[in-house]
Design an enzyme around this catalytic site. Structure first.
Site: not given
Length: 251
Positions: A100-101
């Site tokens: 996930l960013d």
């Protein structure tokens, strides 16, 4: 076999014996209805009512509600906060399934099951993920349809599987988006393309797994039902390509 099923947390030993006698247990695809069958947890595939059972107790499966500001890496070379603070509490060496960013929060799977992780993370297999995006501007039905029809990005066209407008007022909107793409920062780039930049982004589900009420920054182990659903995906996967660099998403 009943001891192995009980150790996997599916049922008590007594109930496991009943399941076997009733013909509801298979080993390597064959129904076993007699007690006393010996199995090898490392090689034999056991299923109850058609749902695979993970009988290798050395495998661990964890869901993390990742906060923003955390890098999806076990060791960040730049010294930023990373996933090590969440996996160090476990004896097993866990790693993350996909990424996930840094500024995206939500559901992240941690495991030491490399084969399952490969199936779940490989973009070509298309496991769906659902996000709640808080975006700038008032999203209208025409924009929702645009996301469903597809937009053209620098690395090719992309269309959402599902889009639902949850709220739109005072210059901001909440939008639920489901897609199976594994391309980097794909949700943010899609909304940029339709002129509604993402302000906040949360991943609420990954395949059959849901974040539910898990607090931010907390972890929990998968239930036997959730694990069975993941193992079913892995069992049904056919023709999944070998692992290649860059296959994991950063949403």
């Amino acid at each position: 076999m009943q001891k192995v099923i009980a150790a996997a947390g599916v049922a008590s030993r007594r109930v496991a014996e009943n399941l076997i006698v009733e013909g509801r247990v298979t080993v390597n695809g064959e129904v076993v209805d007699a007690l006393g069958r010996r199995v090898d947890p490392q090689t034999d595939e056991i299923a109850v009512d058609g749902v695979p059972v993970q009988v290798d107790t050395s495998r661990r499966y964890v869901v993390l509600n990742k906060p923003t500001g955390i890098v999806s890496s076990l060791q960040d070379e730049r010294g930023r906060r990373d996933l090590s603070e969440f996996v160090d509490r476990y004896e097993e060496r866990l790693f993350n399934v996909g990424r996930l960013d840094t500024e995206t929060s939500g559901l992240l799977v941690l495991t030491n099951d490399g084969d399952l992780a490969h199936v779940l993370a490989h973009p070509s297999f298309g496991v769906t993920k659902t996000y709640i995006a808080k975006v700038r501007g008032n999203v209208n039905p025409a924009t929702v349809q645009r996301l469903l029809d597809g937009v053209e990005l620098d690395d090719g066209p992309i269309a959402a599987d599902k889009v639902r407008l949850l709220e739109s007022s005072r210059g901001e909107s909440l939008v639920e988006v489901t897609l199976h793409s594994g391309r980097n920062r794909i949700v943010r780039r899609m909304f940029d393309e339709v002129d509604h930049p993402v302000l906040e982004l949360v991943r609420r589900s990954f395949g059959p797994l849901h974040l539910g009420s898990l607090p931010l920054g907390k972890t929990r182990e998968l239930t036997t039902v959730e694990l069975g659903k993941l193992l079913t995906i892995a069992r049904d996967a056919t023709g999944v390509p070998e692992r290649t660099d860059g296959e994991e998403s950063s949403d």
